[in-house]
Write an enzyme that holds these catalytic residues in place. Sequence first.
Site, PDB file in Angstrom:
ATOM      1  N   ARG A  18      18.389   9.684 -37.559  1.00  0.00           N
ATOM      2  CA  ARG A  18      19.770  10.171 -37.349  1.00  0.00           C
ATOM      3  C   ARG A  18      19.745  11.257 -36.265  1.00  0.00           C
ATOM      4  O   ARG A  18      18.687  11.596 -35.729  1.00  0.00           O
ATOM      5  CB  ARG A  18      20.345  10.712 -38.650  1.00  0.00           C
ATOM      6  CG  ARG A  18      19.732  12.035 -39.059  1.00  0.00           C
ATOM      7  CD  ARG A  18      20.440  12.670 -40.247  1.00  0.00           C
ATOM      8  NE  ARG A  18      20.133  14.083 -40.293  1.00  0.00           N
ATOM      9  CZ  ARG A  18      20.319  14.858 -41.352  1.00  0.00           C
ATOM     10  NH1 ARG A  18      20.812  14.348 -42.456  1.00  0.00           N
ATOM     11  NH2 ARG A  18      20.033  16.142 -41.302  1.00  0.00           N
TER      12      ARG A  18
ATOM     13  N   MET B  26      19.940  13.616 -33.027  1.00  0.00           N
ATOM     14  CA  MET B  26      19.436  13.426 -31.656  1.00  0.00           C
ATOM     15  C   MET B  26      18.302  12.413 -31.591  1.00  0.00           C
ATOM     16  O   MET B  26      18.191  11.671 -30.619  1.00  0.00           O
ATOM     17  CB  MET B  26      18.905  14.760 -31.122  1.00  0.00           C
ATOM     18  CG  MET B  26      19.956  15.574 -30.442  1.00  0.00           C
ATOM     19  SD  MET B  26      19.229  17.036 -29.693  1.00  0.00           S
ATOM     20  CE  MET B  26      19.409  18.218 -30.989  1.00  0.00           C
TER      21      MET B  26
ATOM     22  N   TYR C 179      13.196  29.803 -38.233  1.00  0.00           N
ATOM     23  CA  TYR C 179      13.540  28.791 -37.220  1.00  0.00           C
ATOM     24  C   TYR C 179      13.104  29.272 -35.833  1.00  0.00           C
ATOM     25  O   TYR C 179      12.425  28.554 -35.090  1.00  0.00           O
ATOM     26  CB  TYR C 179      15.048  28.506 -37.252  1.00  0.00           C
ATOM     27  CG  TYR C 179      15.467  27.343 -36.374  1.00  0.00           C
ATOM     28  CD1 TYR C 179      15.230  26.034 -36.778  1.00  0.00           C
ATOM     29  CD2 TYR C 179      16.083  27.553 -35.139  1.00  0.00           C
ATOM     30  CE1 TYR C 179      15.609  24.960 -35.970  1.00  0.00           C
ATOM     31  CE2 TYR C 179      16.467  26.493 -34.336  1.00  0.00           C
ATOM     32  CZ  TYR C 179      16.224  25.195 -34.756  1.00  0.00           C
ATOM     33  OH  TYR C 179      16.597  24.134 -33.960  1.00  0.00           O
TER      34      TYR C 179
HETATM   35  N1  LIG Z   1      21.502  20.196 -33.351  1.00  0.00           N
HETATM   36  C1  LIG Z   1      21.258  21.271 -32.624  1.00  0.00           C
HETATM   37  O1  LIG Z   1      22.190  22.005 -32.248  1.00  0.00           O
HETATM   38  C2  LIG Z   1      19.851  21.622 -32.203  1.00  0.00           C
HETATM   39  C3  LIG Z   1      19.691  22.644 -31.266  1.00  0.00           C
HETATM   40  C4  LIG Z   1      18.407  22.961 -30.833  1.00  0.00           C
HETATM   41  C5  LIG Z   1      17.320  22.265 -31.283  1.00  0.00           C
HETATM   42  N2  LIG Z   1      17.502  21.266 -32.214  1.00  0.00           N
HETATM   43  C6  LIG Z   1      16.301  20.564 -32.653  1.00  0.00           C
HETATM   44  O2  LIG Z   1      16.440  19.187 -32.352  1.00  0.00           O
HETATM   45  C7  LIG Z   1      15.701  18.394 -33.300  1.00  0.00           C
HETATM   46  C8  LIG Z   1      16.602  17.323 -33.894  1.00  0.00           C
HETATM   47  O3  LIG Z   1      17.644  17.975 -34.588  1.00  0.00           O
HETATM   48  P1  LIG Z   1      19.029  17.279 -35.003  1.00  0.00           P
HETATM   49  O4  LIG Z   1      20.081  18.248 -34.659  1.00  0.00           O
HETATM   50  O5  LIG Z   1      19.104  15.890 -34.492  1.00  0.00           O
HETATM   51  O6  LIG Z   1      18.846  17.318 -36.589  1.00  0.00           O
HETATM   52  P2  LIG Z   1      19.067  16.231 -37.734  1.00  0.00           P
HETATM   53  O7  LIG Z   1      18.944  17.000 -39.006  1.00  0.00           O
HETATM   54  O8  LIG Z   1      20.289  15.442 -37.486  1.00  0.00           O
HETATM   55  O9  LIG Z   1      17.796  15.285 -37.536  1.00  0.00           O
HETATM   56  C9  LIG Z   1      16.501  15.700 -37.825  1.00  0.00           C
HETATM   57  C10 LIG Z   1      15.744  14.527 -38.390  1.00  0.00           C
HETATM   58  O10 LIG Z   1      14.418  14.977 -38.741  1.00  0.00           O
HETATM   59  C11 LIG Z   1      14.075  14.373 -39.973  1.00  0.00           C
HETATM   60  N3  LIG Z   1      13.048  15.139 -40.683  1.00  0.00           N
HETATM   61  C12 LIG Z   1      13.169  16.337 -41.299  1.00  0.00           C
HETATM   62  N4  LIG Z   1      12.026  16.680 -41.913  1.00  0.00           N
HETATM   63  C13 LIG Z   1      11.145  15.670 -41.671  1.00  0.00           C
HETATM   64  C14 LIG Z   1       9.797  15.427 -42.044  1.00  0.00           C
HETATM   65  N5  LIG Z   1       9.116  16.298 -42.808  1.00  0.00           N
HETATM   66  N6  LIG Z   1       9.207  14.287 -41.637  1.00  0.00           N
HETATM   67  C15 LIG Z   1       9.891  13.389 -40.866  1.00  0.00           C
HETATM   68  N7  LIG Z   1      11.165  13.566 -40.492  1.00  0.00           N
HETATM   69  C16 LIG Z   1      11.789  14.685 -40.891  1.00  0.00           C
HETATM   70  C17 LIG Z   1      15.380  14.348 -40.742  1.00  0.00           C
HETATM   71  O11 LIG Z   1      15.334  13.432 -41.837  1.00  0.00           O
HETATM   72  C18 LIG Z   1      16.376  13.966 -39.664  1.00  0.00           C
HETATM   73  O12 LIG Z   1      16.547  12.563 -39.569  1.00  0.00           O
HETATM   74  C19 LIG Z   1      15.157  19.392 -34.327  1.00  0.00           C
HETATM   75  O13 LIG Z   1      13.821  19.714 -34.009  1.00  0.00           O
HETATM   76  C20 LIG Z   1      16.052  20.597 -34.148  1.00  0.00           C
HETATM   77  O14 LIG Z   1      15.435  21.802 -34.550  1.00  0.00           O
HETATM   78  C21 LIG Z   1      18.744  20.936 -32.685  1.00  0.00           C
END
Ligand SMILES: NC(=O)c1ccc[n+]([C@@H]2O[C@H](COP(=O)([O-])OP(=O)(O)OC[C@H]3O[C@@H](n4cnc5c(N)ncnc54)[C@H](O)[C@@H]3O)[C@@H](O)[C@H]2O)c1
Length: 244
Positions: A16, A18, A150
Amino acid sequence: MGRLDGKVAVITGGARGMGATHVKTFVAEGAKVVFTDILENEGKALASELGENVKFIKQDVTKAVDWETVVTEAEETFGPINILVNNAGITMAKSITDLTEQEYRRIVDINQVSVFLGMKAVVPSMQKAGGGSIINISSINGLVGGAVGYTDTKFAVRGMTKAAALELSHYGIRVNSVHPGVIETPMVVQEDTKAAVEEFSKFIPVKRIAKPVEVSNLVLYLASDESSYSTGSEFVVDGGITAQ
Ligand SMILES: NC(=O)c1ccc[n+]([C@@H]2O[C@H](COP(=O)([O-])OP(=O)(O)OC[C@H]3O[C@@H](n4cnc5c(N)ncnc54)[C@H](O)[C@@H]3O)[C@@H](O)[C@H]2O)c1
């Protein structure tokens, strides 16, 4: 011609958010993609939507043994790995006094240790492939402060990216970090956070949060040979937040 024709990619957290958009973007550009997640139903559904160039593997990124399975199955299915996107991550918005030691260790495990494990597991396969590109997803909180835990892990991802880039450059393996600002994914936009996100958007120079594909386009560039001279660097995609 796709920008990733002939490449084999592994993307974590791809069920799901990004990660899912990265998977779709890579497939559309000709890559064969193995993506992993702890969310089995969502992962399987996305894989069946995308067809034969995609394989989903249930994986907990904190487990070294799971990484071994991912690399073995990726090689058996598609061949040696050219691209790794360490995307899986979690957030915890708590103060130092509220965050428990157990929670702290958990976020370090998922956001930081997993990136080390992923690089360690995939490098031998990239050496077989004759080189590769590793993209570690950090955050603007790997550049400026945010929530404790974080922020710590995202600074660590930025640091280990540089260490790995220096160590791996003579194998033709490039390693870069990506630093998104606020992106429209389930991590950030939930029913109870919508109003706060809208309010925060007013303080973003471009006056909006980003669509996931706006990050995928940068990740695609780093995965492709177009970024052949970039390694050990930070790539920011934040609508100008950190420029203020
Ligand atoms: N959304 C934002 O604004 C944002 C900003 C900066 C950085 N990020 C980073 O981008 C990345 C993706 O974030 P997102 O916003 O798409 O989040 P999201 O929560 O939608 O997706 C993260 C995915 O990682 C999976 N995950 C979590 N723990 C896990 C594990 N132990 N093993 C395998 N999979 C696991 C989740 O099930 C999920 O599908 C992350 O590293 C997040 O820190 C997000």
